[in-house]
Design a protein around this motif. Sequence first.
Motif, PDB file in Angstrom:
ATOM      1  N   ASP A 196       0.825  -1.210   0.000  1.00 20.84           N
ATOM      2  CA  ASP A 196       0.000   0.000   0.000  1.00 20.84           C
ATOM      3  C   ASP A 196       0.859   1.259   0.000  1.00 20.84           C
ATOM      4  N   ARG A 197       1.960   1.237   0.748  1.00 25.23           N
ATOM      5  CA  ARG A 197       2.828   2.417   0.819  1.00 25.23           C
ATOM      6  C   ARG A 197       3.545   2.665  -0.506  1.00 25.23           C
ATOM      7  N   VAL A 198       4.067   1.597  -1.108  1.00 23.56           N
ATOM      8  CA  VAL A 198       4.766   1.758  -2.386  1.00 23.56           C
ATOM      9  C   VAL A 198       3.777   2.135  -3.487  1.00 23.56           C
ATOM     10  N   LEU A 199       2.566   1.574  -3.434  1.00 23.98           N
ATOM     11  CA  LEU A 199       1.537   1.918  -4.421  1.00 23.98           C
ATOM     12  C   LEU A 199       1.234   3.412  -4.391  1.00 23.98           C
ATOM     13  N   LYS A 200       1.219   3.988  -3.202  1.00 29.72           N
ATOM     14  CA  LYS A 200       0.928   5.412  -3.059  1.00 29.72           C
ATOM     15  C   LYS A 200       2.068   6.272  -3.596  1.00 29.72           C
ATOM     16  N   ASP A 201       3.317   5.862  -3.325  1.00 24.89           N
ATOM     17  CA  ASP A 201       4.472   6.695  -3.677  1.00 24.89           C
ATOM     18  C   ASP A 201       5.032   6.396  -5.068  1.00 24.89           C
ATOM     19  N   SER A 202       5.018   5.119  -5.463  1.00 26.13           N
ATOM     20  CA  SER A 202       5.645   4.730  -6.739  1.00 26.13           C
ATOM     21  C   SER A 202       4.816   3.657  -7.430  1.00 26.13           C
ATOM     22  N   PRO A 203       3.648   4.023  -7.945  1.00 25.54           N
ATOM     23  CA  PRO A 203       2.731   3.018  -8.498  1.00 25.54           C
ATOM     24  C   PRO A 203       3.258   2.282  -9.722  1.00 25.54           C
ATOM     25  N   GLU A 204       4.275   2.826 -10.393  1.00 27.98           N
ATOM     26  CA  GLU A 204       4.813   2.181 -11.594  1.00 27.98           C
ATOM     27  C   GLU A 204       6.126   1.452 -11.329  1.00 27.98           C
ATOM     28  N   ILE A 211       6.769  -6.891  -4.633  1.00 28.67           N
ATOM     29  CA  ILE A 211       5.986  -7.121  -3.414  1.00 28.67           C
ATOM     30  C   ILE A 211       4.720  -7.900  -3.746  1.00 28.67           C
ATOM     31  N   GLN A 212       4.054  -7.492  -4.818  1.00 26.75           N
ATOM     32  CA  GLN A 212       2.818  -8.169  -5.215  1.00 26.75           C
ATOM     33  C   GLN A 212       3.085  -9.636  -5.559  1.00 26.75           C
TER      34      GLN A 212
END
Length: 225
Positions: A196-204, A211-212
Amino acid sequence: MYLRVPKFLNDQNLKLVDELIAGGQFTDGAATTGGPTKSVKKNLQIDLVQHPQRDQFLQMITTTANSNSMMRSATLPRRMTLPLLSKYATGMAYGWHIDNPIMTAMGSPVRTDIACTVFISDSSDYQGGELVVRTSSGDVRVKLDRGDAFIYPATSRHQVLEVTSGERLAVVFWIQSMVADASKREILRDLSIAYDRVLKDSPESEALQSIQRSQANLLRRWGQV
């Protein structure tokens, strides 16, 4: 894992619970247990088996548990018990105990990996009545606002302290997780938070994909469906 889930039940959900309470009849809670636990359980419970709103109530709790991202990532629910609706009037308490490892829900067995208490009374409506959970680092006292939930390992010894004034209402249910091992659930929960944190900051980013992929592969390895 010990986790507070704020506003687990919204106002509409709580209205249904209030209606269920108004239309139900409380009976001796000790009737639902046996052995040494029976002597320390002093509360009241609504018999939901014959309650006309049982199915609606069960559907609401199940849908909410599965749709709440915090609850879902922490518990990875596979099955749930039929929720209990308990009342502690002044002078009532539930002494130290451990929950049954296997319970029955609608005729099917459920392994109780995780316990969940949803507070229906507001914390200002009663004195005492804290949920106390014993952990390796000491006892944790829990008394939350109306609609908030608290989840903890069902293997934990716990108690509800005596209500010294007012009335404590709560919904309690147990979850069988897709991942039985609590330490493995913790790893998957940490990965979910990181995702969730990486998705918010660096979605690409490639990190997000890594992680996924790790989440998915570990759940394939550990999950039971």
